[in-house]
Design a protein around this motif. Sequence first.
Motif, PDB file in Angstrom:
ATOM      1  N   THR A   1      -4.065   3.853   4.317  1.00 33.31           N
ATOM      2  CA  THR A   1      -5.530   3.306   4.173  1.00 33.31           C
ATOM      3  C   THR A   1      -6.586   4.255   4.621  1.00 33.31           C
ATOM      4  O   THR A   1      -7.412   4.262   3.872  1.00 33.31           O
ATOM      5  CB  THR A   1      -5.406   2.120   5.339  1.00 33.31           C
TER       6      THR A   1
ATOM      7  N   LEU B   1       0.803  -1.281   0.009  1.00 29.16           N
ATOM      8  CA  LEU B   1       0.052  -0.222  -0.056  1.00 29.16           C
ATOM      9  C   LEU B   1       0.865   1.091  -0.017  1.00 29.16           C
ATOM     10  O   LEU B   1       0.271   2.290  -0.647  1.00 29.16           O
ATOM     11  CB  LEU B   1      -0.827   0.112   1.320  1.00 29.16           C
TER      12      LEU B   1
ATOM     13  N   LYS C   1     -12.157   7.567  -1.330  1.00 34.81           N
ATOM     14  CA  LYS C   1     -13.420   6.705  -1.933  1.00 34.81           C
ATOM     15  C   LYS C   1     -14.744   7.665  -1.349  1.00 34.81           C
ATOM     16  O   LYS C   1     -15.519   7.591  -2.178  1.00 34.81           O
ATOM     17  CB  LYS C   1     -13.385   5.425  -1.099  1.00 34.81           C
TER      18      LYS C   1
ATOM     19  N   ARG D   1      -6.394   2.255  -6.082  1.00 33.44           N
ATOM     20  CA  ARG D   1      -7.285   1.432  -5.131  1.00 33.44           C
ATOM     21  C   ARG D   1      -8.378   2.006  -4.965  1.00 33.44           C
ATOM     22  O   ARG D   1      -9.560   1.261  -5.068  1.00 33.44           O
ATOM     23  CB  ARG D   1      -6.374   1.030  -3.912  1.00 33.44           C
ATOM     24  N   ALA D   2      -8.890   3.312  -4.669  1.00 33.22           N
ATOM     25  CA  ALA D   2      -9.906   3.672  -4.199  1.00 33.22           C
ATOM     26  C   ALA D   2     -11.015   3.900  -5.456  1.00 33.22           C
ATOM     27  O   ALA D   2     -12.080   3.507  -5.379  1.00 33.22           O
ATOM     28  CB  ALA D   2      -9.927   5.432  -3.919  1.00 33.22           C
TER      29      ALA D   2
ATOM     30  N   ALA E   1      -2.849   4.785  -3.979  1.00 34.08           N
ATOM     31  CA  ALA E   1      -4.179   4.885  -2.810  1.00 34.08           C
ATOM     32  C   ALA E   1      -5.212   5.247  -3.805  1.00 34.08           C
ATOM     33  O   ALA E   1      -6.497   4.766  -3.712  1.00 34.08           O
ATOM     34  CB  ALA E   1      -4.154   6.001  -1.803  1.00 34.08           C
TER      35      ALA E   1
ATOM     36  N   ARG F   1      -7.109   6.346   1.364  1.00 35.41           N
ATOM     37  CA  ARG F   1      -7.742   5.575   0.425  1.00 35.41           C
ATOM     38  C   ARG F   1      -9.094   5.671   0.785  1.00 35.41           C
ATOM     39  O   ARG F   1     -10.115   5.781  -0.047  1.00 35.41           O
ATOM     40  CB  ARG F   1      -7.310   4.047   0.284  1.00 35.41           C
ATOM     41  N   THR F   2      -9.660   5.524   1.919  1.00 34.87           N
ATOM     42  CA  THR F   2     -10.930   5.644   2.534  1.00 34.87           C
ATOM     43  C   THR F   2     -11.422   7.072   2.303  1.00 34.87           C
ATOM     44  O   THR F   2     -12.618   7.170   1.717  1.00 34.87           O
ATOM     45  CB  THR F   2     -11.034   5.338   4.108  1.00 34.87           C
TER      46      THR F   2
END
Lengths: 80, 275
Positions: free
Chosen positions: B180, A65, B187, B35-36, B32, B183-184
């Motif tokens: 993380t 990540l 989103k 991935r989002a 990120a 990414r949230t």
Amino acid sequence: MKKKYPSSKCVIGKNNVEICIIKEFCKGCGICVEFCPKDVLGLGKDLKVEVINIDACTGDRLCELRCPDLAIFVHKRKEG
Amino acid sequence: MKIPEIFEFIRVDERLPHILCPGCGIGSAMNAMVRAIIESGLKNDDVCVVSGIGCSSRIPGYIDADTFHTLHGRAIPSATGVKLAHPELEVIVIAGDGDLLAIGGNHFIHAARRNLDMTVILINNFNYGMTGGQASPTTPQGKYAKTAPYGWTERNFDACAIAQASGAVFVARSTTYHVTHLRTLIKQAIKKKGFALVEVISQCPTLYGRLNRMGDAVKMLEYFRDNTISISQIKDPKEAEGKIVIGVLHDVEAPEYYETYKEIIRRAQAQKHHV
């Protein structure tokens, strides 16, 4: 058109975690090495990341990540 | 190797490795963001990534979706055009602090005022990285840059406060250490109908970090880890002094520009038929 994917070197540990490293993409910044909670990774002689202790890996994917160069991927294989 | 799903959105075969410096935070932000996008359930044809000029504006070149690399500071006007012509597309603007707050400052506040449905990811690395580390509107007072060898005398912008004051409906901040969390937030910003800003505090180890003796990329990330505070943890405003406040800073509902615009067209056309 189908994409051509780069080649990678994969290591599988005792706990069914597979770490794949694409050396071609790695720039050796050391972010994954420093922020790995279990010290699984290290920098090699070519100043690129390599796996030094695969069995300690828990598969938390923090390296994957954080990697700015998309050079490392962790995949938890299904049991059996 | 199992092909990572992130590669669906990356032009791995012809573009990578990217041009960014070793340890640059923009790569983590791209990681990120992609991935989002995937976790939001979007496909390659549903997304348009727009950027201006700068280090962070190189990102659309690596994304395998509809992308648009425009003039310096003009990412938001181009994105406005894209969104109005194709309202079904999810428009994401990715820009740096110099691009969005200096030359594109007016576009930024007026897009927030109009509340057009787009997601703006502002990568703030505190200087102009591509041109050699000049001071930008976000360089903190007293810090060093190539154009401020004795320390920067001006005060800096707070991009989130500007967006909030201008009328943005979603404003959030994160760093490249908290991937993380970042990414949230992206989103949530993609899901939000209206102008959504996510400020990403990023490291520039080659210029800003070196000139301010902050160490390498790892040291800068540790600095972000130790000097951030989540907005939900703040009980007394004094706790946040000198720290980077992360989290969702502002989240409200307001009429979206395109919906209002469509309504006006519908009303005007109904009147025309009447005559």
